[in-house]
Design an enzyme around this catalytic site. Structure first.
Site, short mmCIF file in Angstrom:
data_model
loop_
_atom_site.label_atom_id
_atom_site.label_comp_id
_atom_site.label_asym_id
_atom_site.label_seq_id
_atom_site.Cartn_x
_atom_site.Cartn_y
_atom_site.Cartn_z
N LYS A 66 -38.89 47.57 -9.39
CA LYS A 66 -40.06 48.19 -8.77
C LYS A 66 -41.36 47.49 -9.20
O LYS A 66 -41.39 46.72 -10.17
CB LYS A 66 -40.09 49.68 -9.15
CG LYS A 66 -38.94 50.50 -8.53
CD LYS A 66 -39.11 51.98 -8.91
CE LYS A 66 -38.09 52.87 -8.24
NZ LYS A 66 -38.32 54.30 -8.60
N TYR B 100 -37.55 55.77 1.76
CA TYR B 100 -37.48 57.00 0.96
C TYR B 100 -37.47 58.26 1.82
O TYR B 100 -37.81 59.35 1.33
CB TYR B 100 -38.65 57.05 -0.02
CG TYR B 100 -38.40 56.36 -1.35
CD1 TYR B 100 -37.25 56.63 -2.11
CD2 TYR B 100 -39.32 55.45 -1.89
CE1 TYR B 100 -37.03 56.01 -3.33
CE2 TYR B 100 -39.10 54.84 -3.12
CZ TYR B 100 -37.96 55.13 -3.84
OH TYR B 100 -37.75 54.54 -5.07
N ASN C 258 -40.81 54.04 -12.99
CA ASN C 258 -39.61 53.97 -13.83
C ASN C 258 -38.81 52.69 -13.64
O ASN C 258 -37.63 52.63 -13.94
CB ASN C 258 -38.76 55.23 -13.63
CG ASN C 258 -38.38 55.43 -12.19
OD1 ASN C 258 -38.59 54.56 -11.34
ND2 ASN C 258 -37.80 56.58 -11.88
N GLU D 258 -28.85 51.60 2.34
CA GLU D 258 -29.93 50.87 1.66
C GLU D 258 -29.71 49.36 1.66
O GLU D 258 -30.67 48.58 1.78
CB GLU D 258 -30.08 51.39 0.22
CG GLU D 258 -30.60 52.83 0.18
CD GLU D 258 -30.69 53.41 -1.22
OE1 GLU D 258 -31.08 54.59 -1.34
OE2 GLU D 258 -30.38 52.71 -2.21
N HIS E 129 -34.81 51.06 -9.11
CA HIS E 129 -34.14 51.98 -8.18
C HIS E 129 -32.67 51.59 -8.11
O HIS E 129 -32.34 50.41 -8.18
CB HIS E 129 -34.74 51.84 -6.77
CG HIS E 129 -33.90 52.50 -5.71
ND1 HIS E 129 -34.03 53.85 -5.42
CD2 HIS E 129 -32.88 52.03 -4.94
CE1 HIS E 129 -33.12 54.16 -4.48
NE2 HIS E 129 -32.43 53.08 -4.18
O1 CDP Z 1 -34.67 57.10 -8.63
P1 CDP Z 1 -33.77 58.29 -8.87
O2 CDP Z 1 -32.60 58.35 -7.92
O3 CDP Z 1 -33.36 58.42 -10.31
O4 CDP Z 1 -34.68 59.59 -8.61
P2 CDP Z 1 -34.99 60.40 -7.27
O5 CDP Z 1 -34.94 61.84 -7.61
O6 CDP Z 1 -34.14 59.93 -6.14
O7 CDP Z 1 -36.51 60.03 -6.97
C1 CDP Z 1 -36.85 58.80 -6.38
C2 CDP Z 1 -38.06 58.25 -7.09
O8 CDP Z 1 -39.15 59.13 -6.88
C3 CDP Z 1 -37.93 58.15 -8.62
O9 CDP Z 1 -37.26 57.00 -9.06
C4 CDP Z 1 -39.39 58.15 -9.02
O10 CDP Z 1 -39.96 56.86 -8.88
C5 CDP Z 1 -40.02 59.09 -8.01
N1 CDP Z 1 -40.22 60.46 -8.53
C6 CDP Z 1 -41.51 60.89 -8.85
O11 CDP Z 1 -42.46 60.13 -8.70
N2 CDP Z 1 -41.70 62.16 -9.34
C7 CDP Z 1 -40.66 62.99 -9.49
N3 CDP Z 1 -40.88 64.22 -9.97
C8 CDP Z 1 -39.37 62.59 -9.18
C9 CDP Z 1 -39.17 61.29 -8.70
MG MG Z 2 -32.55 58.63 -5.88
#
Ligand code: CDP
Ligand code: MG
Length: 136
Positions: free
Chosen positions: A12, A52, A115, A129, A118
């Site tokens: 990212k 997304y 973070n 994807e 992805h």
């Molecule tokens: O990336 P991952 O699958 O672990 O998490 P997700 O629940 O699918 O969320 C996608 C992305 O949204 C995360 O990797 C974060 O960058 C962002 N996110 C955020 O900004 N704030 C949150 N409370 C949860 C996710």
């Molecule tokens: Mg995710």
């Protein structure tokens, strides 16, 4: 029985900006992933919104799409036995504060939104994807 899978990984903007691309790829390779295809690109906001789309009802959706389109990213097609699960394990929890020692997000993640990586979360989403970035 063997179960070789392919999954999508994205380095990212926060990680590309900090020049962590080489170190993150090295972690994947050390953990047995093969990088089948990769490219460094920058996507625009509407592409980020499409990528997304599963999160479109979430409160963080708009910021997330702004962020993913804010700078260069590295998208990779990774291959390994059980690659989808193995990549999720190696990435660690979404919030770097909760991520286990030795995971990429623990090592490099700045915050729940920035973070660093992805990874696809299911076989179905991996295929969607990978098509999004690599379909010819
Ligand atoms: O990336 P991952 O699958 O672990 O998490 P997700 O629940 O699918 O969320 C996608 C992305 O949204 C995360 O990797 C974060 O960058 C962002 N996110 C955020 O900004 N704030 C949150 N409370 C949860 C996710
Ligand atoms: Mg995710």
């Amino acid at each position: 029985m063997s179960n070789i899978e392919q999954t999508l990984s994205i380095i990212k903007p926060d990680a590309v900006e900090r020049n962590l691309e080489g170190q993150i790829k090295e972690i994947f390779i050390r953990n047995g992933f093969r990088i089948i295809e990769e490219k460094k690109i920058q996507i625009n906001k509407s592409e980020a919104e499409k990528f997304y789309k599963v999160h479109e009802t979430k409160p963080f959706y708009n910021e997330l799409c702004n962020y993913l389109s804010s700078g260069p990213i590295v998208v990779m097609k990774l291959e390994k036995e059980n690659a989808i699960f193995e990549n999720r394990e190696l990435m660690g929890s979404t919030n770097p504060k909760d991520a286990k020692e030795g995971t990429i997000r623990k090592k490099f993640g700045l915050s729940i939104d920035k973070n660093s990586v992805h990874g696809s979360d299911s076989l179905e989403n991996a295929n969607i994807e990978l098509d999004f970035f690599f379909k010819t």
